[in-house]
Design a protein around this motif. Structure first.
Motif, PDB file in Angstrom:
ATOM      1  N   GLY A 281       0.960  -1.137  -0.239  1.00  0.00           N
ATOM      2  CA  GLY A 281      -0.056   0.000   0.034  1.00  0.00           C
ATOM      3  C   GLY A 281       0.808   1.287   0.073  1.00  0.00           C
ATOM      4  O   GLY A 281       0.411   2.471   0.335  1.00  0.00           O
ATOM      5  N   GLY A 282       1.871   1.114  -0.410  1.00  0.00           N
ATOM      6  CA  GLY A 282       3.115   2.198  -0.459  1.00  0.00           C
ATOM      7  C   GLY A 282       3.177   2.949  -1.775  1.00  0.00           C
ATOM      8  O   GLY A 282       2.683   2.198  -2.497  1.00  0.00           O
ATOM      9  N   GLU A 283       4.222   3.657  -2.006  1.00  0.00           N
ATOM     10  CA  GLU A 283       4.378   4.363  -3.214  1.00  0.00           C
ATOM     11  C   GLU A 283       6.123   4.327  -3.492  1.00  0.00           C
ATOM     12  O   GLU A 283       6.619   4.567  -2.334  1.00  0.00           O
ATOM     13  N   ILE A 284       6.602   4.264  -4.526  1.00  0.00           N
ATOM     14  CA  ILE A 284       7.953   4.491  -4.653  1.00  0.00           C
ATOM     15  C   ILE A 284       8.364   5.166  -6.185  1.00  0.00           C
ATOM     16  O   ILE A 284       7.330   4.822  -7.153  1.00  0.00           O
ATOM     17  N   GLN A 285       9.243   6.016  -5.982  1.00  0.00           N
ATOM     18  CA  GLN A 285       9.336   6.516  -7.217  1.00  0.00           C
ATOM     19  C   GLN A 285      10.763   6.951  -7.286  1.00  0.00           C
ATOM     20  O   GLN A 285      11.637   6.933  -6.337  1.00  0.00           O
ATOM     21  N   GLY A 286      11.397   7.295  -8.668  1.00  0.00           N
ATOM     22  CA  GLY A 286      12.812   7.349  -8.993  1.00  0.00           C
ATOM     23  C   GLY A 286      12.958   8.442  -9.704  1.00  0.00           C
ATOM     24  O   GLY A 286      12.115   8.689 -10.684  1.00  0.00           O
ATOM     25  N   HIS A 287      13.855   9.470  -9.476  1.00  0.00           N
ATOM     26  CA  HIS A 287      14.315  10.394 -10.338  1.00  0.00           C
ATOM     27  C   HIS A 287      15.997  10.462 -10.910  1.00  0.00           C
ATOM     28  O   HIS A 287      16.472  10.304  -9.838  1.00  0.00           O
ATOM     29  N   VAL A 288      16.080  11.002 -11.791  1.00  0.00           N
ATOM     30  CA  VAL A 288      17.383  10.978 -12.376  1.00  0.00           C
ATOM     31  C   VAL A 288      17.543  12.616 -12.680  1.00  0.00           C
ATOM     32  O   VAL A 288      16.952  13.029 -13.725  1.00  0.00           O
ATOM     33  N   GLU A 289      18.263  13.384 -12.123  1.00  0.00           N
ATOM     34  CA  GLU A 289      18.362  14.832 -12.259  1.00  0.00           C
ATOM     35  C   GLU A 289      19.865  14.879 -13.290  1.00  0.00           C
ATOM     36  O   GLU A 289      20.978  14.858 -12.787  1.00  0.00           O
ATOM     37  N   GLY A 290      19.471  15.032 -14.561  1.00  0.00           N
ATOM     38  CA  GLY A 290      20.875  15.333 -15.533  1.00  0.00           C
ATOM     39  C   GLY A 290      21.516  14.027 -15.309  1.00  0.00           C
ATOM     40  O   GLY A 290      21.029  12.891 -15.663  1.00  0.00           O
ATOM     41  N   ASP A 291      22.853  14.083 -15.244  1.00  0.00           N
ATOM     42  CA  ASP A 291      23.788  12.995 -15.288  1.00  0.00           C
ATOM     43  C   ASP A 291      24.518  12.907 -13.829  1.00  0.00           C
ATOM     44  O   ASP A 291      25.473  12.345 -13.902  1.00  0.00           O
ATOM     45  N   LYS A 292      24.031  13.511 -12.857  1.00  0.00           N
ATOM     46  CA  LYS A 292      24.655  13.598 -11.735  1.00  0.00           C
ATOM     47  C   LYS A 292      24.107  13.220 -10.381  1.00  0.00           C
ATOM     48  O   LYS A 292      24.525  12.609  -9.573  1.00  0.00           O
TER      49      LYS A 292
END
Length: 303
Positions: A281-292
Motif C-alpha cells: 500500500g505504499g508508493e515508490i518513485q525514482g528521479h534522475v537529475e541530469g547525469d549527476k
C-alpha cells in the motif's frame, strides 16, 4: 392523390437508393477488414458516404485497428526483450558457475595455504553473487502469483531503516561512502510486512552501492499527499561513471543501467522493490537529475 402517390414513390425510391448505397458501403468496409485480417498493414478503413453513424463506425474501427497495431508492436518488443533477458540471465548464472569451476580446479592443484585462502574467498564471493541472483528470480516468480504472502504489522519506519542501513556499514566503508542522515527525532509509524520491507530497503541500498558515487544522503520525514499523511524515506547520491539510468525504465523488470552487463545482476532489484511496496500500500518513485543525481523515495501511509 396522384401527386401524393408520386411523392411516396419518390420517397421510397430515394430510401431504397440510400439503403443500397449504405449496404454497398458496409460491404466495402467488410472487404477492407478482410484485407487487413490477413496482412500487416497500416491501412485505415475509409468510406466516402458521409452518413454520421457510418462515419462513427469507421472511426471506431480505425481506433481498434490502431490499438491492435500498437499491441502487436508491444508484443514484438516484449518477445525481443524476453530473448535478450534469457540470454542475459543465462550469462548471469553461467558466469559465476564457470568461475567457481575454474577456482575449484586451482584449489585442487595448490598446496600453498595463502593461495587456498585466496581461492576460497573468491569462490565464496561467486557463490554469494549466484545466490542473490537466484533469490531475485525466485522472488520475482512468487510476486507474479496472486497469493503472495504478506503479514502487515505496525513498524517504526525510521528504526527499521537504520537497522538495515547498519548491516551495510562495511560495504559503504569499503567504497569510501559516508551516509549523511537527516532524520526526525520522533518515530515514523507505518504498517508493513517486515520481510518485504527489509527486501525493499536492501535492494535499494544494493542499487546505491552498484551505481552510486559520492556520499549517500538520506532524508526521512512526514508529508501530505492530497490530504493523507505519508511517512517517507528518500535516498540520493551521485551516479557512478558510465551509469546513466533511464528514469522511465528504473522499475522495469530486467532493466540495467549498464547495458553492457559488466556487473553480475539480474536487473530485478528495483522491479521487486516496486512490486513489494505496491502490495504493502505504499508508493515508490525514482528521479534522475541530469547525469549527476539519482533519487529514490519510498512512502507509506502514516499510522
Amino acid at each position: 392523390m396522384h401527386a401524393l402517390e408520386l411523392i411516396l414513390i419518390g420517397g421510397v425510391l430515394g430510401l431504397a437508393a440510400y439503403l443500397i448505397s449504405l449496404l454497398k458501403q458496409l460491404r466495402e468496409i467488410k472487404k477492407q477488414l478482410d484485407f487487413l485480417e490477413h496482412r500487416e498493414s497500416r491501412m485505415r478503413i475509409h468510406s466516402p458516404l458521409r452518413q454520421k453513424d457510418l462515419q462513427n463506425l469507421v472511426q471506431t474501427l480505425n481506433r481498434f485497428i490502431d490499438e491492435d497495431h500498437e499491441r502487436k508492436i508491444q508484443l514484438l518488443e516484449q518477445k525481443q526483450r524476453s530473448q535478450e533477458v534469457l540470454v542475459g540471465l543465462s550469462h548471469d548464472i553461467r558466469t559465476p558457475l564457470t568461475s567457481l569451476s575454474g577456482y575449484l580446479q586451482l584449489l585442487a592443484k595448490t598446496d600453498e595455504p595463502d593461495k587456498k585462502t585466496y581461492y576460497l574467498k573468491i569462490m565464496e564471493e561467486r557463490l554469494t553473487s549466484l545466490s542473490h541472483n537466484l533469490e531475485d528470480l525466485f522472488t520475482y516468480a512468487k510476486l507474479n502469483q496472486e497469493d503472495y504472502p504478506l503479514t502487515l504489522e505496525p513498524l517504526d519506519f525510521k528504526e527499521f531503516f537504520l537497522h538495515e542501513l547498519f548491516a551495510y556499514y562495511e560495504d559503504f566503508k569499503m567504497q569510501g561512502l559516508e551516509p549523511q542522515l537527516d532524520l526526525p527525532e520522533e518515530p515514523l509509524a507505518i504498517t508493513a510486512d517486515p520481510n518485504a520491507l527489509a527486501r525493499v530497503i536492501q535492494n535499494i541500498l544494493k542499487n546505491v552501492l552498484h551505481h552510486g558515487a559520492g556520499d549517500l544522503r538520506v532524508r526521512m520525514g512526514q508529508q501530505s499527499k492530497a490530504g493523507p499523511l505519508y511517512n517517507y524515506l528518500e535516498l540520493s547520491n551521485g551516479l557512478a561513471e558510465g551509469s546513466r539510468p533511464d528514469a522511465k525504465q528504473l522499475f522495469e523488470k530486467f532493466y540495467k543501467a549498464d547495458q553492457a552487463r559488466t556487473e553480475n545482476s539480474t536487473g530485478l532489484g528495483l522491479s521487486i522493490a516496486q512490486s513489494l511496496v505496491d502490495l504493502m500500500g505504499g508508493e515508490i518513485q525514482g528521479h534522475v537529475e541530469g547525469d549527476k543525481l539519482f533519487t529514490i523515495q519510498i512512502s507509506f501511509p502514516a499510522c
